[in-house]
Write a protein that holds these residues in place. Structure first.
Motif, PDB file in Angstrom:
ATOM      1  N   GLN A 106      30.255  67.026 -53.723  1.00 51.83           N
ATOM      2  CA  GLN A 106      30.940  65.756 -53.520  1.00 51.83           C
ATOM      3  C   GLN A 106      31.201  65.107 -54.882  1.00 51.83           C
ATOM      4  O   GLN A 106      30.324  64.466 -55.462  1.00 51.83           O
ATOM      5  CB  GLN A 106      30.109  64.827 -52.629  1.00 51.83           C
ATOM      6  N   LEU A 107      32.420  65.283 -55.389  1.00 49.44           N
ATOM      7  CA  LEU A 107      32.785  64.783 -56.709  1.00 49.44           C
ATOM      8  C   LEU A 107      32.620  63.272 -56.804  1.00 49.44           C
ATOM      9  O   LEU A 107      32.275  62.738 -57.864  1.00 49.44           O
ATOM     10  CB  LEU A 107      34.230  65.177 -57.027  1.00 49.44           C
ATOM     11  N   GLU A 108      32.830  62.562 -55.710  1.00 50.49           N
ATOM     12  CA  GLU A 108      32.728  61.103 -55.731  1.00 50.49           C
ATOM     13  C   GLU A 108      31.327  60.637 -56.089  1.00 50.49           C
ATOM     14  O   GLU A 108      31.145  59.535 -56.636  1.00 50.49           O
ATOM     15  CB  GLU A 108      33.153  60.512 -54.377  1.00 50.49           C
ATOM     16  N   GLN A 109      30.303  61.468 -55.801  1.00 47.10           N
ATOM     17  CA  GLN A 109      28.939  61.105 -56.188  1.00 47.10           C
ATOM     18  C   GLN A 109      28.775  61.113 -57.704  1.00 47.10           C
ATOM     19  O   GLN A 109      28.102  60.248 -58.274  1.00 47.10           O
ATOM     20  CB  GLN A 109      27.931  62.061 -55.553  1.00 47.10           C
ATOM     21  N   ILE A 110      29.388  62.082 -58.372  1.00 48.90           N
ATOM     22  CA  ILE A 110      29.332  62.145 -59.837  1.00 48.90           C
ATOM     23  C   ILE A 110      30.064  60.941 -60.440  1.00 48.90           C
ATOM     24  O   ILE A 110      29.568  60.288 -61.370  1.00 48.90           O
ATOM     25  CB  ILE A 110      29.962  63.451 -60.348  1.00 48.90           C
ATOM     26  N   LEU A 111      31.237  60.616 -59.903  1.00 45.97           N
ATOM     27  CA  LEU A 111      32.002  59.490 -60.425  1.00 45.97           C
ATOM     28  C   LEU A 111      31.271  58.172 -60.216  1.00 45.97           C
ATOM     29  O   LEU A 111      31.372  57.262 -61.049  1.00 45.97           O
ATOM     30  CB  LEU A 111      33.379  59.452 -59.756  1.00 45.97           C
ATOM     31  N   ALA A 112      30.523  58.066 -59.121  1.00 46.38           N
ATOM     32  CA  ALA A 112      29.794  56.831 -58.834  1.00 46.38           C
ATOM     33  C   ALA A 112      28.701  56.559 -59.857  1.00 46.38           C
ATOM     34  O   ALA A 112      28.261  55.420 -60.036  1.00 46.38           O
ATOM     35  CB  ALA A 112      29.194  56.878 -57.431  1.00 46.38           C
ATOM     36  N   LEU A 113      28.243  57.608 -60.562  1.00 49.72           N
ATOM     37  CA  LEU A 113      27.202  57.451 -61.571  1.00 49.72           C
ATOM     38  C   LEU A 113      27.759  57.094 -62.948  1.00 49.72           C
ATOM     39  O   LEU A 113      27.003  56.843 -63.878  1.00 49.72           O
ATOM     40  CB  LEU A 113      26.387  58.748 -61.676  1.00 49.72           C
ATOM     41  N   ALA A 114      29.079  57.087 -63.074  1.00 53.22           N
ATOM     42  CA  ALA A 114      29.707  56.811 -64.365  1.00 53.22           C
ATOM     43  C   ALA A 114      29.524  55.341 -64.751  1.00 53.22           C
ATOM     44  O   ALA A 114      29.389  54.473 -63.892  1.00 53.22           O
ATOM     45  CB  ALA A 114      31.195  57.151 -64.309  1.00 53.22           C
ATOM     46  N   PRO A 115      29.504  55.044 -66.063  1.00 52.97           N
ATOM     47  CA  PRO A 115      29.402  53.652 -66.514  1.00 52.97           C
ATOM     48  C   PRO A 115      30.574  52.816 -66.007  1.00 52.97           C
ATOM     49  O   PRO A 115      31.662  53.331 -65.747  1.00 52.97           O
ATOM     50  CB  PRO A 115      29.425  53.779 -68.044  1.00 52.97           C
ATOM     51  N   GLN A 116      30.366  51.502 -65.903  1.00 52.56           N
ATOM     52  CA  GLN A 116      31.409  50.599 -65.429  1.00 52.56           C
ATOM     53  C   GLN A 116      32.637  50.646 -66.331  1.00 52.56           C
ATOM     54  O   GLN A 116      33.768  50.503 -65.858  1.00 52.56           O
ATOM     55  CB  GLN A 116      30.863  49.170 -65.354  1.00 52.56           C
TER      56      GLN A 116
END
Length: 230
Positions: A106-116
């Protein structure tokens, strides 16, 4: 400095740590499980993420030779793992034999961890899908004339996305790519796309490509098929 409204929460966790000196050197093993981690500050916003860290590594008595038997970080169902060997040859040179793997269904999980700051650059654009990547680096490195041989495999599967500011939609993206960079032999350096497929609306494109060297000269072979709806 910490954000004045920062909030860090770690629920119940378990840990196991082993450190020992042996005749061969120093051994370090750890296993840290945090089933629920939340992080909110100026740069990150992470809710109820499960975190598992496993590590097993050794160093010789001179602390010049290091071996990583296992290094794995799992966040929910996304994982990054590494193993390999490194040796300090001199102040300017090291030898590496390292393997890295990234897996996220789930790529969206990786993106959710990115800095603001990164999320702001995405401007609300959303991506979903799966990513699998493998990489290795083997050889001497001094940052000047010596670089290791690097191999990369990348697989993107069923990537879909939406850009609300442009009302643009990505219906599907698939990519299977592998490549090698060999500073010691141009002819063994290559990039190969086994499959590339993209679909948006009623337009689609499928391609295969191979780029490499033949006797030091660049060579590219590509096949492209598709339909564009104007």
């Amino acid at each position: 400095s910490a954000h004045p409204n920062a909030l860090y929460t770690v629920g119940k966790f378990s840990t196991k740590l082993i450190a020992a000196n042996t005749e061969r050197g120093t051994l370090l093993k750890t296993n840290l499980l945090m089933p629920q981690v939340s992080l909110h500050d100026a740069e990150f916003s992470v809710d109820s993420t499960s975190c598992l860290l496993k590590a097993s590594m050794t160093a010789d008595t001179t602390f010049r030779k290091f071996r990583v038997e296992e290094l794995a970080l799992t966040l929910d169902n996304a994982s990054v793992t590494a193993d390999g060997y490194a040796e300090i040859m001199s102040k300017e040179e090291i030898y590496t034999d390292i393997n890295l793997q990234l897996h996220s269904p789930q790529l969206e999980q990786i993106l959710a961890l990115a800095p603001q700051s990164v999320l702001k650059q995405l401007k609300g654009n959303r991506l979903k899908g799966a990513i699998q990547a493998n990489a290795s680096a083997k050889g001497f490195f001094n940052g000047k004339e010596k670089f290791p041989v690097v191999n990369v495999d990348l697989n993107l599967s069923k990537i879909v996305g939406y850009a609300p500011d442009r009302d643009a939609k990505l219906d599907r993206l698939d990519l299977q790519l592998n490549g090698r960079y060999n500073p010691n032999s141009k002819d063994s350096t290559y990039v190969k796309i086994d499959d590339f497929y993209i679909k948006t609306g009623r337009s689609n494109l499928r391609a295969k490509a191979d780029a490499h060297y033949k006797k030091g000269k660049e060579y590219v072979n590509a096949t492209v098929k598709g339909m564009v709806d104007l």
